[in-house]
Scaffold this motif. Structure first.
Motif, mmCIF file in Angstrom:
data_model
loop_
_atom_site.group_PDB
_atom_site.id
_atom_site.type_symbol
_atom_site.label_atom_id
_atom_site.label_comp_id
_atom_site.label_asym_id
_atom_site.label_seq_id
_atom_site.Cartn_x
_atom_site.Cartn_y
_atom_site.Cartn_z
ATOM 1 N N ALA A 1 25.602 -43.606 -11.487
ATOM 2 C CA ALA A 1 25.129 -44.514 -12.408
ATOM 3 C C ALA A 1 23.589 -44.202 -12.521
ATOM 4 N N TYR A 2 23.049 -44.592 -13.656
ATOM 5 C CA TYR A 2 21.612 -44.363 -14.051
ATOM 6 C C TYR A 2 20.918 -45.648 -14.409
ATOM 7 N N THR A 3 19.692 -45.455 -13.868
ATOM 8 C CA THR A 3 18.852 -46.742 -13.945
ATOM 9 C C THR A 3 18.414 -46.681 -15.694
ATOM 10 N N LYS A 4 17.619 -47.592 -16.150
ATOM 11 C CA LYS A 4 17.115 -47.644 -17.333
ATOM 12 C C LYS A 4 16.049 -46.473 -17.442
ATOM 13 N N GLY A 5 15.470 -46.197 -16.414
ATOM 14 C CA GLY A 5 14.427 -45.072 -16.394
ATOM 15 C C GLY A 5 14.981 -43.603 -16.110
ATOM 16 N N GLY A 6 16.408 -43.817 -15.960
ATOM 17 C CA GLY A 6 17.240 -42.568 -15.849
ATOM 18 C C GLY A 6 17.251 -41.878 -14.312
ATOM 19 N N VAL A 7 16.882 -42.731 -13.479
ATOM 20 C CA VAL A 7 17.266 -42.301 -12.161
ATOM 21 C C VAL A 7 18.587 -42.510 -11.755
ATOM 22 N N PRO A 8 19.275 -41.423 -11.116
ATOM 23 C CA PRO A 8 20.641 -41.511 -10.747
ATOM 24 C C PRO A 8 20.714 -42.244 -9.496
ATOM 25 N N ARG A 9 21.828 -42.958 -9.262
ATOM 26 C CA ARG A 9 22.133 -43.833 -8.340
ATOM 27 C C ARG A 9 23.580 -43.610 -7.881
ATOM 28 N N TYR A 10 23.909 -44.091 -6.618
ATOM 29 C CA TYR A 10 25.247 -43.821 -6.236
ATOM 30 C C TYR A 10 25.967 -45.182 -6.345
ATOM 31 N N LYS A 11 27.317 -45.018 -6.966
ATOM 32 C CA LYS A 11 28.091 -46.412 -7.090
ATOM 33 C C LYS A 11 28.937 -46.541 -5.705
ATOM 34 N N ARG A 12 28.654 -47.532 -5.239
ATOM 35 C CA ARG A 12 29.189 -48.014 -4.197
ATOM 36 C C ARG A 12 29.968 -49.211 -4.427
#
Length: 578
Positions: free
Chosen positions: A292-303
């Motif tokens: 998933a991506y933050t509003k700033g475009g940073v990729p994050r892991y869906k847990r």
């Protein structure tokens, strides 16, 4: 003995003697013990009739009252003389502090057994001692001296109830609603399986704030970066910017140029951070839909919440309630099965050996059986052995693995020895054992004094009224005579019993048999062609060899003992056990 030759073992007798003579060094993976607490109370077995009425029968299985005696002095000298390590010095210091009182007698008894429990425990094994504040502080010192303070792991607090009657006006103290469980290991390497509890609603709402589109799966966005490099951790990861404002990974070669003023792109390391995964790993996560991506475009892991095991278990156990009514066997000190399954699951693996030297009604044994462990149980009363056997049969039925009951009489000579064992309440143990041969429930409480003439009862049904019919049972280990049969007739009339059983260790005389025959037959109203002798004389020898059994209508399930709930075995196989 190999695992393929193994039979689970249930011992009747003093656990000190059985540990010393029958349990090998370094042979047990997990020990759970719930010994008497020196509470100056009686440990009673309560019986409830299957027909729903509350029985007045309350059998004292053993008395939790300790007094310093010659036996205590001998046990004390045994520990001080023969034990190694710090235990002799500790026990001498305790005696100097406490004197020769009831608490010292109790601690000396426990010290002897601690030495043997340490001996039989494997180097990777664990021991859980269940106690209450009456003696827990002294018991912890004993365990420190035997198992080593360095091998202390936890003092677990189990909230066994929400309220207790020691918190009321006039008592001037807080209510005691918790038991203590002391957890030690034998070494710094021990079997361990994490246990988990469910997340509470506040934690879920605070941390799992996102919902997977098109489903109800909750997830949180977890960091994908790390503070230190390790392998392929410096690479470029770009995203494209669709017009609707959502972000998704672009794994093609057609990347849009990042906006340096606000888009987080580029090559890590960046501001002291590195990727926590290789580029191939991150690409795989994206293809699986786990980014998933933050509003700033940073990729994050869906847990996802439904993939998490829960909160790692702490030492404050508030989630296991006392023994429920549905699982109760009316044994006063019975612990809930969830408590023992948690302990067995945490500190043993399938096929391991679990030992309970004070097994009572057998909750630890039942937990070990359900979780595919091997087990050894020991108890000093025949009532407990009977309850455990019935509990295992009712719970597991055909799935119950082979086991043997050891220490019970197998012939007339050993039955005679049990009856005359005055040091261990032999008369009552003999009666309880003999009653079990005919599936009778004890009626004679050794606290009541004089023999009332009735030693046991059997309840049975032969109609649809819902009211149980009654058989009274008398057990004799000494000389017998015709007058005792006549007395049994009177007992039957007083108790309004349909049938009377007379169990004798010695052969009956001719006049006794004639007196029994003169009582006639019991004929059920709804089964007029069935006739059962109203008085039946059964010898111990015939009962042991199968040459005789009690005769009465067996048209409904046994109504004498409360049955344990049927439970399936835990998922998994254990091919090494037979």
């Amino acid at each position: 003995m190999t695992t393929t030759d193994w039979k689970n073992q249930l011992y009747f007798g003093d656990n000190l003697d059985i540990l010393r003579n029958h349990i090998a060094d370094n042979s047990v993976d997990l020990i759970y013990l719930d010994p008497p607490f020196n509470s100056n109370a009686n440990y009673n077995v309560l019986f409830q009739e299957k027909s729903g009425e509350q029985s007045t029968a309350q059998i004292t299985a053993f008395e939790d009252t300790w007094q310093w005696s010659l036996e205590s002095e001998i046990a004390y000298q045994d520990v001080v003389t023969n034990a190694t390590g710090k235990l002799p010095a500790l026990l001498q210091a305790m005696r100097q502090f406490l004197g020769t009182n009831d608490m010292m007698a109790y601690l000396t008894m426990m010290a002897q057994r601690m030495v043997e429990l340490h001996r039989v425990l494997k180097s990777t094994g664990s021991i859980y001692l269940h106690c209450d504040p009456t003696a827990s502080h002294y018991l912890k010192l004993l365990m420190d001296s035997v198992f080593g303070a360095r091998n202390y792991r936890n003092e677990i607090s189990w909230r066994r109830t929400n309220a207790h009657n020691d918190a009321k006006q006039g008592r001037r103290q807080f209510g005691n609603v918790r038991d203590t469980i002391l957890f030690y290991t034998k070494s710094n390497r021990w079997i361990w399986n994490w246990q988990y509890t469910e997340y509470d609603s506040e934690y879920i709402s605070n941390f799992y704030k996102f919902t997977e589109p098109g489903s109800e799966r909750l997830y949180q966005m977890d960091n994908l970066t790390a503070a230190k490099p390790g392998g392929d951790t410096s690479y470029e990861w770009r995203v494209k910017r669709p017009r609707d404002g959502n972000w998704e990974a672009d794994l093609t070669d057609e990347y849009l140029a990042p906006i340096d003023t606000w888009e987080y792109k580029g090559v890590l390391p960046y501001r002291g951070r590195y990727w926590g995964y290789s580029k191939a790993g991150l690409i795989a996560m994206s293809e699986e839909g786990r980014l998933a991506y933050t509003k700033g475009g940073v990729p994050r892991y869906k847990r996802y919440l439904d993939e998490m095991p829960g909160v790692p278990l702490q030492n404050d156990w508030t989630d296991i309630r006392p023994t429920s009514r549905s699982e109760s066997l009316n044994y006063a000190t019975q612990k809930p099965k969830a408590l023992l399954e948690r302990i067995v699951g945490a500190s043993s693996n399938e096929g391991d050996v679990v030992l309970d030297p004070f097994c009572g009604c057998g909750t630890a044994i039942a937990a070990a059986e359900r979780l595919n462990r091997r087990w050894i149980g020991i108890d000093v009363t025949h009532i407990a052995i009977t309850l455990i056997r019935r509990r295992l049969d009712d719970t597991f039925k055909a799935d119950l693995r082979p086991h043997e009951v050891l220490g019970q009489p197998q012939d007339v000579a050993s039955a005679q020895a049990l009856a005359t064992d005055s040091e261990n309440s032999g008369r009552y143990q003999f009666e309880w054992w003999a009653l079990d041969l005919v599936d009778a429930r004890p009626a004679q409480d050794r606290k009541k004094g004089a023999d009332s003439g009735i030693d046991g009862y059997i309840n049975f049904f032969d109609d649809n009224s819902g009211k149980a019919k009654r058989i009274v049972v008398q057990v004799k280990s000494g000389n017998v005579s015709r007058n005792q049969i006549a007395t049994l007739k009177g007992d039957m009339e007083r108790e309004k019993a349909e049938i009377g059983l007379f169990i004798t260790l010695k052969p009956p005389s001719g006049p006794m048999e004639s007196e029994a025959v003169s009582a006639g037959f019991y004929t059920p109203e709804h089964y007029p062609d069935s006739h059962y002798p109203r008085i039946q004389i059964l010898t111990i020898e015939d009962l042991l060899t199968g040459g005789a059994r009690a005769e009465y209508p067996r048209l409904a399930p046994d109504a004498t003992f409360r049955r344990a709930q049927r439970r399936g075995r835990a998922a998994g196989t254990q091919s090494t056990l037979v």
